[in-house]
Design a protein around this motif. Structure first.
Motif, PDB file in Angstrom:
ATOM      1  N   SER A  32      -7.508   0.975  -0.746  1.00  0.00           N
ATOM      2  CA  SER A  32      -6.645   0.092  -1.521  1.00  0.00           C
ATOM      3  C   SER A  32      -5.206   0.598  -1.506  1.00  0.00           C
ATOM      4  CB  SER A  32      -7.192   0.000  -2.953  1.00  0.00           C
ATOM      5  OG  SER A  32      -6.151  -0.075  -3.868  1.00  0.00           O
ATOM      6  N   ALA A  33      -5.054   1.919  -1.566  1.00  0.00           N
ATOM      7  CA  ALA A  33      -3.701   2.481  -1.623  1.00  0.00           C
ATOM      8  C   ALA A  33      -2.987   2.361  -0.273  1.00  0.00           C
ATOM      9  CB  ALA A  33      -3.769   3.945  -2.059  1.00  0.00           C
ATOM     10  N   GLY A  35      -1.857   0.762   2.872  1.00  0.00           N
ATOM     11  CA  GLY A  35      -1.794  -0.615   3.340  1.00  0.00           C
ATOM     12  C   GLY A  35      -0.403  -0.940   3.831  1.00  0.00           C
ATOM     13  N   LEU A  36      -0.030  -2.194   3.688  1.00  0.00           N
ATOM     14  CA  LEU A  36       1.291  -2.625   4.136  1.00  0.00           C
ATOM     15  C   LEU A  36       2.380  -1.851   3.393  1.00  0.00           C
ATOM     16  CD1 LEU A  36       0.667  -6.471   4.218  1.00  0.00           C
ATOM     17  CD2 LEU A  36       0.793  -4.908   6.168  1.00  0.00           C
ATOM     18  N   GLY A  37       2.076  -1.419   2.167  1.00  0.00           N
ATOM     19  CA  GLY A  37       3.049  -0.669   1.381  1.00  0.00           C
ATOM     20  C   GLY A  37       3.535   0.573   2.112  1.00  0.00           C
ATOM     21  N   ASN A  38       2.628   1.240   2.806  1.00  0.00           N
ATOM     22  CA  ASN A  38       2.991   2.471   3.496  1.00  0.00           C
ATOM     23  C   ASN A  38       3.699   2.198   4.811  1.00  0.00           C
ATOM     24  OD1 ASN A  38       0.408   2.545   1.988  1.00  0.00           O
ATOM     25  ND2 ASN A  38       0.646   4.731   2.271  1.00  0.00           N
ATOM     26  N   TYR A 119       1.540 -10.654  -0.179  1.00  0.00           N
ATOM     27  CA  TYR A 119       0.907  -9.641   0.667  1.00  0.00           C
ATOM     28  C   TYR A 119       0.117 -10.303   1.797  1.00  0.00           C
ATOM     29  CZ  TYR A 119      -1.066  -4.922   1.188  1.00  0.00           C
ATOM     30  OH  TYR A 119      -1.396  -3.668   1.635  1.00  0.00           O
ATOM     31  N   LEU A 242       0.671   3.230  -4.386  1.00  0.00           N
ATOM     32  CA  LEU A 242      -0.521   3.879  -4.933  1.00  0.00           C
ATOM     33  C   LEU A 242      -1.474   2.865  -5.582  1.00  0.00           C
ATOM     34  CD1 LEU A 242       1.087   7.062  -6.555  1.00  0.00           C
ATOM     35  CD2 LEU A 242      -0.177   6.933  -4.411  1.00  0.00           C
ATOM     36  N   SER A 243      -1.130   1.610  -5.552  1.00  0.00           N
ATOM     37  CA  SER A 243      -1.948   0.537  -6.159  1.00  0.00           C
ATOM     38  C   SER A 243      -2.115   0.702  -7.662  1.00  0.00           C
ATOM     39  CB  SER A 243      -3.364   0.478  -5.565  1.00  0.00           C
ATOM     40  OG  SER A 243      -3.347   0.427  -4.192  1.00  0.00           O
ATOM     41  N   MET A 246      -1.576  -2.053 -12.283  1.00  0.00           N
ATOM     42  CA  MET A 246      -2.066  -3.435 -12.401  1.00  0.00           C
ATOM     43  C   MET A 246      -3.585  -3.532 -12.552  1.00  0.00           C
ATOM     44  SD  MET A 246      -2.594  -4.673  -8.598  1.00  0.00           S
ATOM     45  CE  MET A 246      -3.983  -5.436  -9.303  1.00  0.00           C
ATOM     46  N   ALA A 248      -6.036  -2.372 -10.598  1.00  0.00           N
ATOM     47  CA  ALA A 248      -6.903  -2.307  -9.416  1.00  0.00           C
ATOM     48  C   ALA A 248      -7.718  -1.021  -9.459  1.00  0.00           C
ATOM     49  CB  ALA A 248      -6.078  -2.358  -8.139  1.00  0.00           C
ATOM     50  N   SER A 334      -6.606  -3.284   1.153  1.00  0.00           N
ATOM     51  CA  SER A 334      -5.721  -3.323  -0.015  1.00  0.00           C
ATOM     52  C   SER A 334      -5.850  -4.664  -0.740  1.00  0.00           C
ATOM     53  CB  SER A 334      -4.262  -3.134   0.400  1.00  0.00           C
ATOM     54  OG  SER A 334      -4.089  -1.865   0.970  1.00  0.00           O
ATOM     55  N   GLY A 337      -8.495  -4.735  -3.303  1.00  0.00           N
ATOM     56  CA  GLY A 337      -8.116  -4.114  -4.572  1.00  0.00           C
ATOM     57  C   GLY A 337      -7.249  -5.040  -5.405  1.00  0.00           C
TER      58      GLY A 337
HETATM   59  N1  PHE Z   1      -1.156  -0.061  -2.271  1.00  0.00           N
HETATM   60  C1  PHE Z   1      -1.195  -1.205  -1.421  1.00  0.00           C
HETATM   61  C2  PHE Z   1      -0.268  -0.947  -0.255  1.00  0.00           C
HETATM   62  O1  PHE Z   1       0.426   0.034  -0.238  1.00  0.00           O
HETATM   63  C3  PHE Z   1      -0.847  -2.469  -2.157  1.00  0.00           C
HETATM   64  C4  PHE Z   1      -1.630  -2.660  -3.412  1.00  0.00           C
HETATM   65  C5  PHE Z   1      -1.006  -2.718  -4.636  1.00  0.00           C
HETATM   66  C6  PHE Z   1      -3.020  -2.762  -3.370  1.00  0.00           C
HETATM   67  C7  PHE Z   1      -1.707  -2.861  -5.799  1.00  0.00           C
HETATM   68  C8  PHE Z   1      -3.754  -2.914  -4.519  1.00  0.00           C
HETATM   69  C9  PHE Z   1      -3.110  -2.965  -5.739  1.00  0.00           C
HETATM   70  O2  PHE Z   1      -0.225  -1.709   0.657  1.00  0.00           O
END
Ligand code: PHE
Length: 463
Positions: A32-33, A35-38, A119, A242-243, A246, A248, A334, A337
């Protein structure tokens, strides 16, 4: 009565089943952590905010705010064993406060829905880029061609909507299958595979001739370039990647077996996530400079640098295809999550099956996603507050809702829950427990409030 309930909390069971092992939980949270965020967001946001100083603030936020909030979320989730809304209501009453804490869970459900709506659109881009890479569109292409490819693709709303629909379909499919059969199997191999491919790509960018330039962009801090808006963006990025903030992780914590160490699991996840973000930066920035691109280019950054660089190298089409496959997988885990709090809530609150809940929530998110689909084409010129619909959703969720959620979660775990409850979940009141409590009670709330107030200009400069 209260102490009875508290004593029973250890025996609570989640309605949705449990993870089959500690490893399964760590993998799911890491899935979950990471993902596209990184890979997509971190490089472009760091680029837009000047590099080095932003990266330092981001790392500080990860350690001082992210880690304690993640631990708080897992411990709350495991103690309540319900969806984030019901868990916050239950523990709020059990700990002698109020049911009203459920609104923190409610904000999380909403944030998840809003985040997944954009997302999924970006994840759709990665799906399209699998096909583009595989068909050799980027082989030998120059910067102008790759840029035109990107602009042409996101400019075509039908193509983007198609990919967004496909991605939401995939997400709904896995969520429907439930915790053990769906989520676990999906994450088991994706995260290790992504890590390995990033290392291969790092090898390539080290030899690009501009590695030093990329390195110094990322790690030489120039604090004069850092506005309080950038600090807020760094904090928001830490939450997003880090998700946390919210629910998750709270929802995943609800399925965690009693004996697993929350501290150990959080440490592993935070380390893996940060490592992948830094790796992504180290891959992308040297390529940005090697190709004379602009690090502040925005959301298209990975979609332009990587295909360009890979298109120049032997076997590039293969590696480019592989990269976008793995990135799609990372986005997929992700997305699960992001949907989990809402789905768990609908299942419990309205007595729906997981499949029904996944379709209802997924359908809403799909519809909402058109706001972002159109933000890059037909509605690209519609601008208010922070810009397009996408930019507003992004700002409102990442920079406001997630930190606010994290603030309440830390205050709840640090101030509302009694010492015994949290110490029990965190495996005793030892040295690390005391550090966690100090961070959750003081550093997290004060830090978040301070950055909020600074960013809206309500705190004057001391100088
Ligand atoms: N952490 C995920 C990412 O970096 C995005 C995300 C946010 C997933 C909140 C779950 C909850 O891509």
């Amino acid at each position: 009565m209260l102490s009875n309930q508290a004593a029973e909390s250890g025996k609570r069971k989640s309605l949705h089943g449990h993870w089959s092992s500690r490893m399964a939980f760590v993998l799911a949270v890491t899935g979950s952590a990471v993902g596209l965020g990184n890979v997509w967001k971190f490089p472009y946001v760091a680029g837009q905010n000047g590099g080095g100083a932003f990266v330092i603030v981001y790392l500080l936020c990860v350690v001082l705010v992210g880690m304690p909030v993640m631990m708080s979320e897992i411990l709350i989730g495991r103690r309540g064993r319900r969806n984030p809304v019901a868990t916050m209501a239950l523990l709020g009453e059990e700990e002698g406060s109020s049911k009203r804490w459920q609104w923190v869970g409610g904000m999380g459900v909403l944030a998840g829905i809003m985040i997944l709506s954009f997302y999924s659109v970006i994840a759709g881009w990665t799906l399209a880029y699998i096909v583009k890479s595989a068909t050799g569109v980027f082989t030998g292409a120059d910067a102008a061609t790759v840029g035109a490819q990107f602009d042409g693709f996101v400019g075509d709303w039908r193509a983007v909507a198609f990919c967004h629909t496909l991605f939401m379909g995939l997400t709904i499919f896995v969520v429907m299958r439930g915790v053990e059969r769906g989520l676990e199997q999906a994450v088991r191999f994706m995260v290790p595979a992504l890590l390995v491919l990033m290392l291969v790509l790092l090898g390539y960018s080290v030899t690009s001739g501009h590695f030093g330039e990329g390195l110094s962009f990322m790690f030489t801090p120039d604090f004069s370039k850092l506005s309080w808006d950038s600090v807020l963006a760094a904090m928001g990025q830490a939450f997003f990647t880090l998700s946390i903030g919210m629910g998750a992780i709270m929802a995943y914590g609800a399925y965690l077996p009693e004996e697993t160490s929350i501290m150990g699991a959080s440490g592993a996840v935070v380390t893996a996530d940060t490592l992948i973000a830094i790796l992504a930066g180290l891959v992308i920035f040297p390529l940005v400079f090697a190709n004379g691109l602009d690090p502040a280019d925005g959301p298209g950054l990975v979609f332009q640098t990587l295909p360009l660089a890979l298109g120049q190298m032997p076997g590039g089409a293969f590696f480019s295809t592989l990269f976008f496959i793995l990135l799609s997988f990372a986005a997929w885990t992700s997305a699960l999550g992001l949907m989990e709090p809402a789905v768990a809530w609908v299942v419990e609150r309205f007595s729906k099956t997981r499949a029904q809940a996944a379709i209802i929530i997924g359908g809403m998110i799909w519809l909402l996603g058109f706001g972002t689909v159109f933000s890059f084409n037909v509605l690209a010129d519609v601008s208010f507050y922070k810009g397009t619909i996408f930019l507003n959703l992004d700002h409102l969720t990442n920079n406001i809702m997630l930190p606010l959620g994290g603030l309440f979660i830390a205050v709840f775990a640090g101030w509302i829950m009694c010492r015994n409850s949290t110490a029990e979940e965190l495996g005793g009141a030892g040295f690390f427990y005391r550090i966690w409590r100090l961070l959750a009670r003081f550093v997290v709330p004060v830090g978040i409030l301070f950055v909020f107030l600074k960013a809206v200009g309500l705190l004057p400069d001391l100088s």
